[in-house]
Design a protein around this motif. Structure first.
Motif, mmCIF file in Angstrom:
data_model
loop_
_atom_site.group_PDB
_atom_site.id
_atom_site.type_symbol
_atom_site.label_atom_id
_atom_site.label_comp_id
_atom_site.label_asym_id
_atom_site.label_seq_id
_atom_site.Cartn_x
_atom_site.Cartn_y
_atom_site.Cartn_z
ATOM 1 N N LEU A 1 1.064 -0.990 0.416
ATOM 2 C CA LEU A 1 -0.260 0.025 -0.055
ATOM 3 C C LEU A 1 1.013 1.443 -0.167
ATOM 4 C CD1 LEU A 1 -2.444 1.144 0.569
ATOM 5 C CD2 LEU A 1 -2.513 1.501 2.705
ATOM 6 N N PHE A 2 1.755 1.164 1.151
ATOM 7 C CA PHE A 2 2.707 2.479 0.916
ATOM 8 C C PHE A 2 3.744 2.571 -0.107
ATOM 9 C CE2 PHE A 2 3.432 1.125 5.783
ATOM 10 C CZ PHE A 2 0.959 2.163 6.047
ATOM 11 N N PHE A 3 3.989 1.761 -1.143
ATOM 12 C CA PHE A 3 5.384 1.090 -1.789
ATOM 13 C C PHE A 3 4.002 2.125 -3.360
ATOM 14 C CE2 PHE A 3 8.687 -0.881 -0.797
ATOM 15 C CZ PHE A 3 9.651 -0.042 -1.343
ATOM 16 N N GLY A 4 2.666 1.563 -3.664
ATOM 17 C CA GLY A 4 1.600 2.501 -4.510
ATOM 18 C C GLY A 4 1.785 3.536 -3.665
ATOM 19 N N LEU A 5 1.835 3.845 -3.321
ATOM 20 C CA LEU A 5 1.534 6.154 -3.105
ATOM 21 C C LEU A 5 2.623 6.942 -2.993
ATOM 22 C CD1 LEU A 5 -0.519 5.405 0.310
ATOM 23 C CD2 LEU A 5 -1.751 6.513 -1.692
ATOM 24 N N LEU B 1 8.152 4.450 5.071
ATOM 25 C CA LEU B 1 6.910 3.720 5.936
ATOM 26 C C LEU B 1 7.342 2.304 5.236
ATOM 27 C CD1 LEU B 1 3.521 5.665 6.696
ATOM 28 C CD2 LEU B 1 5.323 4.642 7.891
ATOM 29 N N ALA B 2 6.940 2.575 3.893
ATOM 30 C CA ALA B 2 7.154 0.595 3.091
ATOM 31 C C ALA B 2 8.528 -0.111 3.659
ATOM 32 C CB ALA B 2 6.673 1.400 1.466
ATOM 33 N N ILE B 3 9.464 0.940 3.441
ATOM 34 C CA ILE B 3 10.778 -0.076 3.655
ATOM 35 C C ILE B 3 10.882 -0.850 5.388
ATOM 36 C CG2 ILE B 3 13.216 0.136 3.395
ATOM 37 C CD1 ILE B 3 12.590 2.002 1.673
ATOM 38 N N THR C 1 10.727 -4.200 5.916
ATOM 39 C CA THR C 1 12.137 -4.999 6.823
ATOM 40 C C THR C 1 11.350 -5.897 7.934
ATOM 41 O OG1 THR C 1 13.380 -3.378 5.876
ATOM 42 C CG2 THR C 1 14.064 -4.373 7.901
ATOM 43 N N TYR C 2 10.318 -5.083 8.642
ATOM 44 C CA TYR C 2 9.736 -6.113 9.793
ATOM 45 C C TYR C 2 8.297 -7.123 10.001
ATOM 46 C CZ TYR C 2 7.691 -5.610 14.450
ATOM 47 O OH TYR C 2 7.301 -6.311 15.937
ATOM 48 N N VAL D 1 20.550 3.627 3.688
ATOM 49 C CA VAL D 1 21.078 3.018 5.256
ATOM 50 C C VAL D 1 20.340 2.109 5.709
ATOM 51 C CG1 VAL D 1 21.191 3.519 7.726
ATOM 52 C CG2 VAL D 1 22.469 5.150 5.539
ATOM 53 N N LEU D 2 18.578 2.323 5.545
ATOM 54 C CA LEU D 2 17.403 1.149 5.454
ATOM 55 C C LEU D 2 17.380 -0.311 4.617
ATOM 56 C CD1 LEU D 2 14.585 3.778 5.381
ATOM 57 C CD2 LEU D 2 15.500 2.412 7.773
ATOM 58 N N LEU D 3 18.387 -0.082 3.689
ATOM 59 C CA LEU D 3 18.181 -0.889 2.916
ATOM 60 C C LEU D 3 19.333 -1.927 3.178
ATOM 61 C CD1 LEU D 3 17.656 -2.425 -0.129
ATOM 62 C CD2 LEU D 3 19.797 -1.005 -0.867
ATOM 63 N N VAL D 4 20.804 -0.992 3.067
ATOM 64 C CA VAL D 4 21.944 -1.867 4.078
ATOM 65 C C VAL D 4 21.155 -2.771 5.780
ATOM 66 C CG1 VAL D 4 23.884 -1.534 5.315
ATOM 67 C CG2 VAL D 4 23.265 -0.513 2.954
ATOM 68 N N PHE D 5 20.139 -2.153 6.339
ATOM 69 C CA PHE D 5 20.048 -2.229 7.627
ATOM 70 C C PHE D 5 19.178 -4.128 7.401
ATOM 71 C CE2 PHE D 5 16.114 -3.382 10.429
ATOM 72 C CZ PHE D 5 16.768 -3.216 11.653
ATOM 73 N N THR D 6 18.229 -3.574 5.975
ATOM 74 C CA THR D 6 17.567 -4.649 5.614
ATOM 75 C C THR D 6 17.582 -5.476 4.962
ATOM 76 O OG1 THR D 6 15.855 -3.186 4.355
ATOM 77 C CG2 THR D 6 15.644 -4.955 3.809
#
Lengths: 94, 242
Positions: free
Chosen positions: B72-76, B119-121, B125-126, B168-173
């Motif tokens: 949903l968040f990625f679409g937006l 929010l999507a990332i 991840t979560y 940075v969030l991608l690296v965390f994922t």
């Protein structure tokens, strides 16, 4: 890992309880349902209330005043979709 | 005296313009490709969200909730990415002071894009790690992080920082995916798809930093790969949500 086990168990327990009702021709009294579910009365009461709240089961009273538990459309839908739900959770490792 | 760029272009065209091929700042092909790409991705994202509604309503399973929220968040975010791209093209082409002034004060599409994509990332991840972590008030925490990142983007008024924070969030994922891979010893193709999808989302933000970077042909290749990746996710979802 405990949390996932608990979550899976919850989905499985809901399936088991609904399946017991279905196997008894969609009509069973609360006490035999508790016995067949192999749960403690406290756990059973929690699941039972959850199933009522979610609208998976409903209580009906016959003309003699006896209480029976039956599945609702949502309850049947859960039983029908259960394998797909588990498959989805496995597929996406959720 | 203020001379707008269309006037300069007109003078330029009258003098030596006849020697050059037709010149458009809004390239219709580029715009059509961006619009088509956005529509396809947004459609697939929303399809994933709506197709998983029934199994979520039946189970109220947390993992499914985070998974479907991701799309949903990625679409937006993709919608606002396109709006950001479009506003940049309009501003460059028509030298519209209105757009420039408004977006100089408040880069609205960029803020919303940053907010939803963060929010999507975080949700994606979560959805992988929620079983092993007991974080309370996740919605509040994710919103706080997303607002913080959007806020930083506003202060610097540049997509550079958005790209950097999301990297940075991608690296965390990736770290989380690797950690759970070593824990379960089970090779998950899905983590690779997730990481590639996030990577291409970040790469697809690059045209917002500088127009025609990377070159248009490479952008098309990236778009095709992104569509293929989300297509694979959709195919897997559709298999279990008949």
């Amino acid at each position: 890992m405990d949390k996932i086990r608990r979550k899976r168990e919850r989905l499985e327990m809901i399936f088991d309880i609904l399946n017991i009702i279905r196997q008894h021709h969609n009509s069973i009294k609360p006490t035999p349902l508790l016995r067949h579910s192999n749960l403690s009365s406290q756990s059973f009461s929690e699941y039972f209330n959850e199933l009522l709240e979610k609208g998976f089961i409903k209580e009906i009273t016959d003309e003699n005043g006896k209480k029976f538990i039956t599945l609702t459309d949502n309850g049947f839908k859960y039983l029908e979709k259960y394998k797909l739900i588990l498959g989805f959770i496995e597929e996406f490792e959720l | 005296m203020y001379i707008s760029s269309p006037l300069i272009l007109l003078m330029f065209r009258e003098n030596i313009g006849h020697m050059l091929p037709p010149f458009f700042l809004i390239d219709p092909t580029e715009l059509a490709v961006e619009l088509g790409y956005t529509l396809i991705v947004v459609f697939i994202c929303f399809m994933i969200y709506f197709k998983t509604r029934e199994i979520y309503d039946l189970t109220k399973y947390e993992g499914i909730n985070y998974f479907r929220n991701t799309f949903l968040f990625f679409g937006l975010a993709y919608i606002f990415r396109f709006l950001d791209f479009f506003s940049m093209l309009v501003t460059l082409t028509f030298d519209t002071r209105l757009f420039m002034d408004i977006f100089r004060i408040l880069p609205f599409p960029l803020i919303i894009n940053g907010y939803f994509s963060t929010l999507a990332i975080l949700s994606l991840t979560y959805s992988i790690i929620w079983k092993n972590f007991n974080i309370r008030h996740t919605l509040l925490l994710f919103n706080a992080i997303a607002i913080l990142i959007s806020g930083i983007t506003v202060i610097w008024r540049s997509p550079y920082l958005l790209i950097l924070t999301q990297a940075v969030l991608l690296v965390f994922t990736i770290i989380m995916a690797c950690y759970f891979y070593t824990q379960s010893r089970k090779f998950s193709q899905l983590y690779i798809i997730y990481v590639l999808f996030l990577l291409f989302w970040i790469v697809n933000l690059l045209p917002l930093v500088r127009q025609r970077f990377p070159p248009f042909e490479i952008q098309i290749a990236f778009h095709i790969i992104s569509i293929a990746l989300i297509g694979i996710i959709y195919y897997k979802v559709a298999k279990w949500t008949k």
